[in-house]
Motif scaffolding. Structure first.
Motif, PDB file in Angstrom:
ATOM      1  N   LEU A   1       0.835  -1.211   0.000  1.00 12.08           N
ATOM      2  CA  LEU A   1       0.000   0.000   0.000  1.00 12.08           C
ATOM      3  C   LEU A   1       0.866   1.256   0.000  1.00 12.08           C
ATOM      4  O   LEU A   1       0.578   2.244  -0.667  1.00 12.08           O
ATOM      5  CB  LEU A   1      -0.855   0.033   1.258  1.00 12.08           C
ATOM      6  CG  LEU A   1      -2.216  -0.603   1.144  1.00 12.08           C
ATOM      7  CD1 LEU A   1      -2.877  -0.627   2.505  1.00 12.08           C
ATOM      8  CD2 LEU A   1      -3.081   0.174   0.168  1.00 12.08           C
ATOM      9  N   GLY A   2       1.981   1.202   0.741  1.00 10.22           N
ATOM     10  CA  GLY A   2       2.915   2.330   0.820  1.00 10.22           C
ATOM     11  C   GLY A   2       3.388   2.705  -0.576  1.00 10.22           C
ATOM     12  O   GLY A   2       3.394   3.880  -0.959  1.00 10.22           O
ATOM     13  N   ALA A   3       3.778   1.692  -1.368  1.00  7.40           N
ATOM     14  CA  ALA A   3       4.287   1.944  -2.720  1.00  7.40           C
ATOM     15  C   ALA A   3       3.200   2.580  -3.585  1.00  7.40           C
ATOM     16  O   ALA A   3       3.438   3.540  -4.322  1.00  7.40           O
ATOM     17  CB  ALA A   3       4.766   0.636  -3.329  1.00  7.40           C
ATOM     18  N   GLU A   4       1.974   2.072  -3.464  1.00  7.02           N
ATOM     19  CA  GLU A   4       0.847   2.585  -4.242  1.00  7.02           C
ATOM     20  C   GLU A   4       0.589   4.060  -3.878  1.00  7.02           C
ATOM     21  O   GLU A   4       0.453   4.928  -4.738  1.00  7.02           O
ATOM     22  CB  GLU A   4      -0.391   1.726  -3.925  1.00  7.02           C
ATOM     23  CG  GLU A   4      -1.708   2.273  -4.448  1.00  7.02           C
ATOM     24  CD  GLU A   4      -2.016   1.825  -5.862  1.00  7.02           C
ATOM     25  OE1 GLU A   4      -1.377   0.870  -6.307  1.00  7.02           O
ATOM     26  OE2 GLU A   4      -2.885   2.450  -6.512  1.00  7.02           O
ATOM     27  N   PHE A   5       0.582   4.343  -2.575  1.00  5.67           N
ATOM     28  CA  PHE A   5       0.316   5.712  -2.137  1.00  5.67           C
ATOM     29  C   PHE A   5       1.391   6.674  -2.619  1.00  5.67           C
ATOM     30  O   PHE A   5       1.121   7.784  -3.027  1.00  5.67           O
ATOM     31  CB  PHE A   5       0.227   5.783  -0.613  1.00  5.67           C
ATOM     32  CG  PHE A   5      -1.167   5.611  -0.132  1.00  5.67           C
ATOM     33  CD1 PHE A   5      -2.095   6.611  -0.317  1.00  5.67           C
ATOM     34  CD2 PHE A   5      -1.573   4.441   0.473  1.00  5.67           C
ATOM     35  CE1 PHE A   5      -3.399   6.451   0.104  1.00  5.67           C
ATOM     36  CE2 PHE A   5      -2.870   4.275   0.884  1.00  5.67           C
ATOM     37  CZ  PHE A   5      -3.795   5.273   0.703  1.00  5.67           C
ATOM     38  N   ARG A   6       2.614   6.200  -2.564  1.00  6.35           N
ATOM     39  CA  ARG A   6       3.730   7.069  -2.939  1.00  6.35           C
ATOM     40  C   ARG A   6       3.561   7.528  -4.383  1.00  6.35           C
ATOM     41  O   ARG A   6       3.700   8.706  -4.714  1.00  6.35           O
ATOM     42  CB  ARG A   6       5.030   6.286  -2.767  1.00  6.35           C
ATOM     43  CG  ARG A   6       6.164   7.046  -3.279  1.00  6.35           C
ATOM     44  CD  ARG A   6       7.465   6.640  -2.655  1.00  6.35           C
ATOM     45  NE  ARG A   6       8.379   7.668  -3.028  1.00  6.35           N
ATOM     46  CZ  ARG A   6       9.313   7.513  -3.947  1.00  6.35           C
ATOM     47  NH1 ARG A   6       9.493   6.367  -4.512  1.00  6.35           N
ATOM     48  NH2 ARG A   6      10.078   8.512  -4.269  1.00  6.35           N
ATOM     49  N   HIS A   7       3.198   6.576  -5.216  1.00  2.72           N
ATOM     50  CA  HIS A   7       3.027   6.866  -6.623  1.00  2.72           C
ATOM     51  C   HIS A   7       1.922   7.917  -6.824  1.00  2.72           C
ATOM     52  O   HIS A   7       2.096   8.916  -7.515  1.00  2.72           O
ATOM     53  CB  HIS A   7       2.662   5.534  -7.313  1.00  2.72           C
ATOM     54  CG  HIS A   7       2.538   5.651  -8.773  1.00  2.72           C
ATOM     55  ND1 HIS A   7       3.616   5.929  -9.574  1.00  2.72           N
ATOM     56  CD2 HIS A   7       1.455   5.561  -9.596  1.00  2.72           C
ATOM     57  CE1 HIS A   7       3.208   5.988 -10.821  1.00  2.72           C
ATOM     58  NE2 HIS A   7       1.908   5.787 -10.864  1.00  2.72           N
ATOM     59  N   VAL A   8       0.803   7.697  -6.154  1.00  2.00           N
ATOM     60  CA  VAL A   8      -0.339   8.604  -6.340  1.00  2.00           C
ATOM     61  C   VAL A   8      -0.025   9.997  -5.773  1.00  2.00           C
ATOM     62  O   VAL A   8      -0.310  11.010  -6.405  1.00  2.00           O
ATOM     63  CB  VAL A   8      -1.623   8.012  -5.692  1.00  2.00           C
ATOM     64  CG1 VAL A   8      -2.825   8.896  -5.950  1.00  2.00           C
ATOM     65  CG2 VAL A   8      -1.896   6.628  -6.230  1.00  2.00           C
ATOM     66  N   VAL A   9       0.608  10.046  -4.596  1.00  2.00           N
ATOM     67  CA  VAL A   9       0.915  11.350  -3.982  1.00  2.00           C
ATOM     68  C   VAL A   9       1.870  12.128  -4.880  1.00  2.00           C
ATOM     69  O   VAL A   9       1.698  13.333  -5.102  1.00  2.00           O
ATOM     70  CB  VAL A   9       1.530  11.169  -2.566  1.00  2.00           C
ATOM     71  CG1 VAL A   9       2.043  12.488  -2.016  1.00  2.00           C
ATOM     72  CG2 VAL A   9       0.511  10.595  -1.615  1.00  2.00           C
ATOM     73  N   THR A  10       2.887  11.442  -5.436  1.00  2.00           N
ATOM     74  CA  THR A  10       3.850  12.137  -6.289  1.00  2.00           C
ATOM     75  C   THR A  10       3.144  12.718  -7.506  1.00  2.00           C
ATOM     76  O   THR A  10       3.370  13.870  -7.890  1.00  2.00           O
ATOM     77  CB  THR A  10       4.961  11.150  -6.743  1.00  2.00           C
ATOM     78  OG1 THR A  10       5.436  10.486  -5.598  1.00  2.00           O
ATOM     79  CG2 THR A  10       6.106  11.850  -7.425  1.00  2.00           C
ATOM     80  N   GLU A  11       2.264  11.926  -8.113  1.00  2.00           N
ATOM     81  CA  GLU A  11       1.558  12.434  -9.306  1.00  2.00           C
ATOM     82  C   GLU A  11       0.638  13.594  -8.948  1.00  2.00           C
ATOM     83  O   GLU A  11       0.542  14.575  -9.671  1.00  2.00           O
ATOM     84  CB  GLU A  11       0.739  11.301  -9.949  1.00  2.00           C
ATOM     85  CG  GLU A  11       1.605  10.366 -10.760  1.00  2.00           C
ATOM     86  CD  GLU A  11       0.787   9.409 -11.604  1.00  2.00           C
ATOM     87  OE1 GLU A  11      -0.253   9.827 -12.155  1.00  2.00           O
ATOM     88  OE2 GLU A  11       1.181   8.237 -11.683  1.00  2.00           O
ATOM     89  N   MET A  12      -0.016  13.487  -7.809  1.00  2.00           N
ATOM     90  CA  MET A  12      -0.923  14.576  -7.381  1.00  2.00           C
ATOM     91  C   MET A  12      -0.155  15.866  -7.156  1.00  2.00           C
ATOM     92  O   MET A  12      -0.562  16.939  -7.584  1.00  2.00           O
ATOM     93  CB  MET A  12      -1.610  14.198  -6.077  1.00  2.00           C
ATOM     94  CG  MET A  12      -2.830  13.377  -6.281  1.00  2.00           C
ATOM     95  SD  MET A  12      -3.648  13.204  -4.712  1.00  2.00           S
ATOM     96  CE  MET A  12      -5.224  12.627  -5.241  1.00  2.00           C
ATOM     97  N   SER A  13       0.976  15.725  -6.501  1.00  2.00           N
ATOM     98  CA  SER A  13       1.794  16.889  -6.191  1.00  2.00           C
ATOM     99  C   SER A  13       2.258  17.552  -7.495  1.00  2.00           C
ATOM    100  O   SER A  13       2.238  18.778  -7.632  1.00  2.00           O
ATOM    101  CB  SER A  13       2.959  16.393  -5.348  1.00  2.00           C
ATOM    102  OG  SER A  13       3.774  17.391  -4.990  1.00  2.00           O
ATOM    103  N   ALA A  14       2.645  16.730  -8.484  1.00  2.00           N
ATOM    104  CA  ALA A  14       3.091  17.278  -9.774  1.00  2.00           C
ATOM    105  C   ALA A  14       1.935  18.016 -10.458  1.00  2.00           C
ATOM    106  O   ALA A  14       2.119  19.122 -10.990  1.00  2.00           O
ATOM    107  CB  ALA A  14       3.610  16.158 -10.659  1.00  2.00           C
ATOM    108  N   LEU A  15       0.728  17.441 -10.414  1.00  2.00           N
ATOM    109  CA  LEU A  15      -0.424  18.093 -11.062  1.00  2.00           C
ATOM    110  C   LEU A  15      -0.742  19.438 -10.407  1.00  2.00           C
ATOM    111  O   LEU A  15      -1.129  20.395 -11.082  1.00  2.00           O
ATOM    112  CB  LEU A  15      -1.663  17.197 -10.974  1.00  2.00           C
ATOM    113  CG  LEU A  15      -1.767  16.061 -11.994  1.00  2.00           C
ATOM    114  CD1 LEU A  15      -3.072  15.289 -11.787  1.00  2.00           C
ATOM    115  CD2 LEU A  15      -1.725  16.577 -13.432  1.00  2.00           C
ATOM    116  N   CYS A  16      -0.561  19.514  -9.092  1.00  2.00           N
ATOM    117  CA  CYS A  16      -0.868  20.764  -8.383  1.00  2.00           C
ATOM    118  C   CYS A  16       0.129  21.858  -8.733  1.00  2.00           C
ATOM    119  O   CYS A  16      -0.136  23.036  -8.526  1.00  2.00           O
ATOM    120  CB  CYS A  16      -0.839  20.543  -6.867  1.00  2.00           C
ATOM    121  SG  CYS A  16      -2.268  19.650  -6.313  1.00  2.00           S
TER     122      CYS A  16
END
Ligand code: HEM
Length: 521
Positions: free
Chosen positions: A216-231
């Motif tokens: 789950l940690g790996a999955e979250f990391r991926h999503v958070v990084t992409e979200m941060s880039a979009l923002c």
């Protein structure tokens, strides 16, 4: 004319512009602006009574001269136009504040007017439509969410009750660095993962365990990084709110996909916790999710905590807590490695309090004044949110004698205030000593130094940020010596974003320094 800003825009139009070269992209973009200009030509921007600022062009305002490194660009504008100036970001009016007195006027004297947020399109999406604490408009719902967050989730007693979860994650991280001894490690990446694991562990670490938690940690990391880039992408939908519906760059669409992934993970977590609670097991392993579900069930019928808001609060913790804390730790490591005398003093302090035959425990942290001064100095020189999270007045008012219209976007350049030579001696020098006499604190009462903001919207996670920063940095510095790989040089250049990052990741080599290898297990 600065084209850096337009390059960022072009890069976020992959579906349309992928096939074009740079010149064709330029022609396309200016034609597109010309088209919009036709729609715009009846609308004029009256600057009467507004703060001074650079000359704006029709339609695009000042977008043509905008530098993506907003904190330094805004600081340079204030040199020309003074401590309050204006900038037209397309159709949106930006007001830039660069003095302690005006920051006080906004965040203290007129706090109720300015306690609203200017919500970007990407933020609206990941906050479940403005249902989280970060982006909720100021009002009864925000008050309820703030109370849940500050008094129930992030209170000192709840944070103490989930200490074991923090400790477990941090020890795993130290053990990871130990296994990498002698090899280069991407410090920021590892700290991001550590902090993410610490936060998700506090959120539902009593619910999900073992391998499932790791994946789950790996999955979250991926999503958070992409979200941060979009923002961080300059988004036309924010500069021309009337056109947001078209979502020209697809930012909202991409964000929706990411939020869906988060939502599925949240659902699965909530489901597992509810099953545990129904079966009467897992009561001993308290986590935030359990606290939130209990609050939801017991909430006031007049202002209930709904499942959507509960998920939005989980999102607040992950988005608000991970990047901010891990980037601050990465900057701290880089600054410390740049200053051997600071590193030596820190290690001496840790040796005296913790000892080389022991590992750091959170209980040691209160006895480490020099480490605390290091934290304050890092937050001064590299404030995580360099222009805070933009505020927005709910009514037209005056600031510093100028008109600030309702709905404008307020950037408070705390980065520039923290480097103002009339306030700070040698402001660009990293000198933790300046904080040793406790003259400055970040409680939000001193407008010379406010890395967590001030007033009603001050950071909700200060207690958690302090604990995670101090505990993590103390552990890294006490457990290892650090050096750069052969031929590498250290730099601390910043890259602007709503959360500021280090431009180049810090890659460093850890060497264990504790007497007993068992301490790293
Ligand atoms: C080094 C770490 C951190 C720094 C420097 C920092 C800084 C800030 C700043 C400057 C703001 C905006 C204040 C304003 O608009 O006036 C903010 C808001 C916020 N922060 Fe933090 N933060 C950090 C860590 C955290 C953590 C660990 C959490 C929670 C897990 C958190 C949760 C929030 C939330 C929820 C808000 C929105 C509050 C509201 O709008 O009412 N932050 N933070």
């Amino acid at each position: 004319m600065s084209l850096k800003f337009f390059k960022l825009l072009f890069d976020s139009f992959p579906w349309l512009l992928e096939q074009l070269n740079v010149e064709q992209k330029g022609v396309f973009f200016f034609c597109f602006l010309g088209f919009l200009a036709l729609l715009w030509c009846f609308i004029s921007n009256s600057n009467k009574g507004l703060p001074p600022g650079p000359k704006a062009l029709p339609l695009i305002g000042n977008l043509h001269s905008l530098d993506p490194e907003l904190h330094t660009y805004f600081a340079s504008l204030s040199q020309t136009y003074g401590p309050i100036c204006r900038l037209w970001l397309g159709k949106k009016l930006g007001i830039i504040i660069t003095s302690p007195a005006l920051a006080r006027e906004i965040l203290k004297d007129k706090d109720t007017i300015f306690a609203n947020r200017d919500v970007p399109a990407a933020g609206r999406e990941f906050s479940y439509g403005g249902n989280n604490l970060l982006w909720a408009p100021y009002g009864p719902k925000w008050r309820m969410l703030r109370k849940v967050c500050v008094c129930d989730m992030l209170s000192c007693s709840t944070l103490d009750s989930v200490y074991a979860l923090r400790q477990r994650e941090l020890r795993q991280s130290i053990s990871y660095f130990y296994n990498k001894a002698g090899s280069p490690v991407n410090v920021g990446e590892q700290m991001f993962l550590t902090i993410l694991n610490v936060i998700t562990s506090m959120l539902w670490g009593g619910t999900v365990k073992g391998e499932e938690r790791a994946s789950l940690g790996a999955e979250f990391r991926h999503v958070v990084t992409e979200m941060s880039a979009l923002c961080s992408i300059p988004n036309l939908s924010d500069y021309y709110p009337g056109l947001a519906w078209f979502d020209f760059q697809g930012v909202t669409k991409k964000m929706k996909v990411l939020v869906k992934r988060f939502d599925k993970l949240f659902d699965s977590m909530i489901d597992q916790r509810q099953k545990l609670d129904r079966n009467g097991v897992g009561q001993e392993s308290k986590d935030f999710l359990q606290v939130l579900l209990k609050l939801k069930d017991e909430s006031d019928a007049k202002m209930p905590l709904t499942m959507i808001e509960l998920k939005a609060l989980l999102m607040d913790m992950i988005i608000g807590g991970t990047d901010s804390t891990s980037n601050t730790i990465e900057f701290a490591m880089a600054e410390i490695m740049n200053k051997p005398d600071v590193l030596r003093k820190l290690q001496q302090e840790l040796e005296a309090v913790v000892g080389k035959d022991n590992i750091v425990d959170e209980s040691h942290v209160k006895q480490l004044p020099y480490l605390y001064a290091v934290m304050k100095e890092v937050l001064r020189i590299h404030p995580t949110a360099p222009v805070l999270v933009p505020h927005c007045p709910s009514e037209t008012c005056t600031v510093g004698g100028y008109t600030v219209p309702k709905g404008s976007c307020i950037f408070i350049n705390v980065w520039a205030i923290h480097r103002d030579p009339s306030i700070w001696k040698n402001p660009t020098e990293f000198r933790p000593k300046r904080f040793l006499d406790n003259k400055w604190d970040y409680s939000g009462n001193d407008f010379n130094y406010f890395p967590f903001g001030s007033g009603r919207r001050i950071c909700a996670g200060i207690a958690m940020a302090e604990r995670m920063f101090m505990y993590s940095l103390a552990s890294l510095i006490h457990s290892f010596d650090w050096k750069l790989p052969e031929g590498e040089t250290l730099e601390v250049t910043e890259k602007f974003g709503i959360i500021m990052k280090k431009k180049m990741p810090l890659v460093a080599i850890p060497t264990p320094r504790l007497s007993n290898p068992k301490l790293y297990e």
